[in-house]
Scaffold this active site. Structure first.
Site, PDB file in Angstrom:
ATOM      1  N   HIS A 219       3.058   3.611  12.448  1.00 46.73           N
ATOM      2  CA  HIS A 219       1.881   4.314  12.978  1.00 46.73           C
ATOM      3  C   HIS A 219       2.233   5.294  14.099  1.00 46.73           C
ATOM      4  CE1 HIS A 219      -1.368   1.291  11.481  1.00 46.73           C
ATOM      5  NE2 HIS A 219      -0.332   1.360  10.650  1.00 46.73           N
TER       6      HIS A 219
ATOM      7  N   HIS B  51       0.836  -1.210   0.000  1.00 42.90           N
ATOM      8  CA  HIS B  51       0.000   0.000   0.000  1.00 42.90           C
ATOM      9  C   HIS B  51       0.864   1.250   0.000  1.00 42.90           C
ATOM     10  CE1 HIS B  51       0.339   0.897   4.412  1.00 42.90           C
ATOM     11  NE2 HIS B  51       0.475  -0.421   4.503  1.00 42.90           N
TER      12      HIS B  51
ATOM     13  N   GLU C 145      -5.217   1.316   2.382  1.00 42.47           N
ATOM     14  CA  GLU C 145      -5.065   0.224   3.351  1.00 42.47           C
ATOM     15  C   GLU C 145      -5.226   0.698   4.777  1.00 42.47           C
ATOM     16  OE1 GLU C 145      -2.963  -2.792   5.924  1.00 42.47           O
ATOM     17  OE2 GLU C 145      -2.615  -0.655   5.754  1.00 42.47           O
TER      18      GLU C 145
ATOM     19  N   ASP D 281       6.232   1.456   6.637  1.00 40.18           N
ATOM     20  CA  ASP D 281       4.823   1.063   6.460  1.00 40.18           C
ATOM     21  C   ASP D 281       4.158   1.982   5.463  1.00 40.18           C
ATOM     22  OD1 ASP D 281       2.288   0.025   6.751  1.00 40.18           O
ATOM     23  OD2 ASP D 281       1.938   0.865   8.728  1.00 40.18           O
TER      24      ASP D 281
ATOM     25  N   ARG E   7      -9.240  -5.936  17.505  1.00 40.33           N
ATOM     26  CA  ARG E   7      -8.448  -6.840  16.666  1.00 40.33           C
ATOM     27  C   ARG E   7      -9.041  -8.227  16.837  1.00 40.33           C
ATOM     28  NH1 ARG E   7      -4.921  -3.948  13.165  1.00 40.33           N
ATOM     29  NH2 ARG E   7      -4.604  -1.988  14.249  1.00 40.33           N
TER      30      ARG E   7
ATOM     31  N   ASP F 299       4.515  -6.194   4.227  1.00 43.99           N
ATOM     32  CA  ASP F 299       3.840  -5.093   4.924  1.00 43.99           C
ATOM     33  C   ASP F 299       3.697  -5.396   6.412  1.00 43.99           C
ATOM     34  OD1 ASP F 299       2.387  -2.796   5.495  1.00 43.99           O
ATOM     35  OD2 ASP F 299       0.471  -3.659   4.869  1.00 43.99           O
TER      36      ASP F 299
ATOM     37  N   SER G  64      -3.128  -5.952  11.063  1.00 43.52           N
ATOM     38  CA  SER G  64      -4.117  -6.425  10.087  1.00 43.52           C
ATOM     39  C   SER G  64      -3.741  -5.928   8.693  1.00 43.52           C
ATOM     40  CB  SER G  64      -5.505  -5.867  10.427  1.00 43.52           C
ATOM     41  OG  SER G  64      -5.755  -5.988  11.807  1.00 43.52           O
TER      42      SER G  64
ATOM     43  N   ASP H  58      -0.484   4.363   0.755  1.00 45.41           N
ATOM     44  CA  ASP H  58      -0.998   5.375   1.692  1.00 45.41           C
ATOM     45  C   ASP H  58      -0.305   5.210   3.038  1.00 45.41           C
ATOM     46  OD1 ASP H  58      -2.365   2.869   2.077  1.00 45.41           O
ATOM     47  OD2 ASP H  58      -3.812   3.901   3.354  1.00 45.41           O
TER      48      ASP H  58
HETATM   49  C1  LIG Z   1       0.246  -4.400   9.281  1.00 48.03           C
HETATM   50  C2  LIG Z   1       0.007  -3.224   8.350  1.00 48.03           C
HETATM   51  N1  LIG Z   1       1.250  -2.616   8.013  1.00 48.03           N
HETATM   52  C3  LIG Z   1      -0.892  -2.207   8.992  1.00 48.03           C
HETATM   53  O1  LIG Z   1      -0.414  -1.262   9.594  1.00 48.03           O
HETATM   54  N2  LIG Z   1      -2.204  -2.393   8.889  1.00 48.03           N
HETATM   55  C4  LIG Z   1      -3.186  -1.543   9.495  1.00 48.03           C
HETATM   56  C5  LIG Z   1      -4.441  -1.761   8.693  1.00 48.03           C
HETATM   57  C6  LIG Z   1      -5.712  -1.292   9.273  1.00 48.03           C
HETATM   58  C7  LIG Z   1      -6.089  -0.017   9.502  1.00 48.03           C
HETATM   59  N3  LIG Z   1      -7.359  -0.098   9.962  1.00 48.03           N
HETATM   60  C8  LIG Z   1      -7.694  -1.345   9.982  1.00 48.03           C
HETATM   61  N4  LIG Z   1      -6.701  -2.073   9.557  1.00 48.03           N
HETATM   62  C9  LIG Z   1      -3.363  -1.906  10.945  1.00 48.03           C
HETATM   63  O2  LIG Z   1      -3.075  -3.048  11.344  1.00 48.03           O
HETATM   64  O3  LIG Z   1      -3.783  -1.014  11.715  1.00 48.03           O
HETATM   65 ZN   LIG Z   2       1.016  -1.353   6.211  1.00 46.72          ZN
HETATM   66 ZN   LIG Z   3      -0.082   0.629   8.737  1.00 48.35          ZN
END
Ligand SMILES: C[C@H](N)C(=O)N[C@@H](Cc1c[nH]cn1)C(=O)O
Ligand SMILES: [Zn+2]
Ligand SMILES: [Zn+2]
Length: 523
Positions: free
Chosen positions: A492, A145, A213, A179, A390, A242, A464, A147
């Protein structure tokens, strides 16, 4: 609908010897980081693709500065998917990827996805690309992804989040570095290094890069289902880069993800924001109700207080029970990544289980509430609380949403408030657990040994990637998660980074994986 998970002992599947950890203190044999030569690695190096891989690795080292420059350009585009005002930047980032891919010789399509759910806002396009179309070669479908999560210097970053800052020690700070811009560019860089080295690309590569994503992959599921037997029809397997290593030194291959159901709770009453001196004590306050409802969702030790959630979780099997001890993970590693010792559990096994195989509920924030420094004496008229769950095997999205709705409405009703409340899911993504007993994983394990000099751990991930299960079901092929970054990257969070070592060796890993894929017997 999620299936019953396979609790295999993947760390025992491909490895007969105990994995050895490498440390930074071991002497390096070459400029690149490949310190240990086990018998298995010697065998791989003697295999028929060894000379090509050495040439490829050398080119990756030679081109490393230009690969960092490409990452710098990508990080500079603030492609934040959750902020409407940033949508043009997300689209610009998709175009940047498409342009780079075209320069490398790929055929590229920018697929529109229509409007974002419940809005008039165009979704960013999906970048679909193909590199190579040789019927004699295997075809690998890769997903990533482009974004990123929101980021402001004022959140506490030490540097500007959208300027890539490369420190002397190799840490490269910038939103999206790990990420997922670094890993996505890893595939492009692998193509470029093959071309520069004059080495035949070992597989056909199909690419699917999305721009939503971090906001639940809005719109992508339908496209994957439509293209499963069309654009993606040739795919022999799927690879996603990812996620992250469990620590900082031991690479891993990942065969499971948690799902994510993200909720809003709206509480409103007064017609406008109010002066607390005038209306405090005379009006029922939405924020008071919301805080009380949100505090009833989870306790300090992470126990979810919503009835019926725990009952959906798959029981532990004897096979699974023995799995955690062999994983290279320590509480010290976790404390380093966490930046404190405020963990719920003191030991490794319950900690790994809490991250991989149990659900968790997190409170994220309150829209409409006063959050700036200082002391504003306002009563907000409407507030929206945000939380997510989660999810894990065998939880079902619809059932979980219904349990949340019933519980939140019941707690609110018991408050006896004259305000109004609405609770609803914003986006939901499935959990995923696959079998690592497949040539896709064997190829990645050999590539890991070749590049990093150590057998990888087989892990699950607490985060996720909403469309992983969709790829598996729409293509009917095995899906592998092959991470590039490490546990301390701070995805994040503020000061997100990717280590130069992980980026450059990660590019080697992605390329080497494709070479081993080409050699693997079908199973
Ligand atoms: C694991 C991946 N790099 C990631 O950060 N995924 C997000 C995706 C997400 C956002 N909202 C719901 N799923 C995450 O796990 O927060
Ligand atoms: Zn990601
Ligand atoms: Zn992410």
């Amino acid at each position: 609908m999620p299936r019953t998970p396979l609790f295999l002992s993947p760390n025992r599947l491909l490895s007969s010897t105990k994995p050895r950890l490498q440390t930074r203190t071991q002497p390096e044999r070459a400029p690149s980081f490949r310190p240990y030569l086990t018998d298995a690695i010697r065998a791989h190096q003697a295999s028929k693709m060894a000379p090509q891989l050495d040439g490829y690795f050398q080119q990756v080292d030679t081109l490393s500065d230009s690969f960092i420059e490409r990452l710098r350009q990508a990080v500079a585009i603030p492609s934040v998917s959750s902020e409407a005002a940033r949508r043009p930047d997300v689209v610009r980032m998709g175009q940047f990827l498409a342009d780079e891919l075209i320069k490398l010789g790929a055929s590229v399509e920018l697929r529109p996805l229509g409007k974002q759910d419940g809005t008039d806002l165009d979704l960013p396009p999906v970048v679909l690309a193909r590199y190579g179309n040789d019927k004699k070669k295997r075809t690998i479908l890769v997903y990533g992804h482009y974004d990123v999560q929101p980021a402001e210097k004022s959140d506490g970053w030490d540097t500007e989040p959208f300027d890539l800052i490369v420190k002397e020690d190799g840490r490269m700070f910038g939103r999206g570095s790990t990420d997922d811009k670094g890993p996505v560019l890893g595939w492009l860089n692998a193509i470029e290094a093959h071309k520069a080295a004059g080495i035949d690309f070992p597989v056909n590569l199909l690419m699917c890069f999305e721009g939503m994503e971090e906001y639940g992959s809005d719109g992508l599921e339908d496209l994957i289902n439509q293209e499963g037997k069309k654009y993606f029809a040739d795919a022999d397997a799927v690879c996603i880069s990812d996620n992250y290593w469990l620590g900082t030194e031991k690479p891993c291959l990942t065969y499971g993800l948690r799902g994510c159901n993200y909720y809003s709770i709206e509480v409103w009453g007064p017609g406008a924001d109010l002066h607390s001196g005038v209306f405090g004590g005379t009006a029922q306050e939405p924020m008071t109700d919301l805080v009380r409802v949100m505090s009833s969702l989870v306790d300090t030790d992470g126990k979810i207080l919503i009835p019926g959630i725990a009952e959906q979780v798959a029981p532990i099997t004897a096979d699974e029970d023995g799995l955690y001890d062999n994983i290279a993970f320590t509480m010290d590693t976790l404390h380093e990544a966490l930046g404190s010792k405020t963990t719920i559990f003191q030991d490794k096994k319950p900690t790994l289980m809490a991250r991989w195989r149990y659900p968790s509920l997190s409170l994220h924030g309150v829209e409409g509430a006063f959050s700036a420094p200082g002391a504003k004496t306002v009563i907000p008229a409407k507030v929206i609380g945000k939380f997510s769950i989660r999810t894990v095997p065998n939880m079902e999205i619809d059932k979980t949403n219904e349990l949340v709705r019933l519980y939140v409405e019941d707690v609110f009703k018991k408050l006896g408030s004259k305000n109004s409340l609405k609770v609803y899911p914003q986006h939901c993504g499935n959990w995923w657990v696959a079998s690592p007993n497949h040539w896709n994983f064997s190829a990645a394990a050999k590539a890991t040994e070749r590049v990093w000099g150590v057998k990888p751990d087989f892990t699950r991930e607490g985060g996720s990637i909403p469309v992983t299960l969709t790829f598996e079901q729409a293509t009917g092929k095995n899906v592998l998660l092959l991470p590039m970054g490490s546990s301390t990257d701070g995805a994040h969070s503020i000061n997100e980074k990717l280590d130069k070592r992980n980026y450059i060796e990660g590019i080697k890993l992605l390329g080497a994986y494709l070479h081993y894929v080409a050699e693997e017997p079908m199973n």
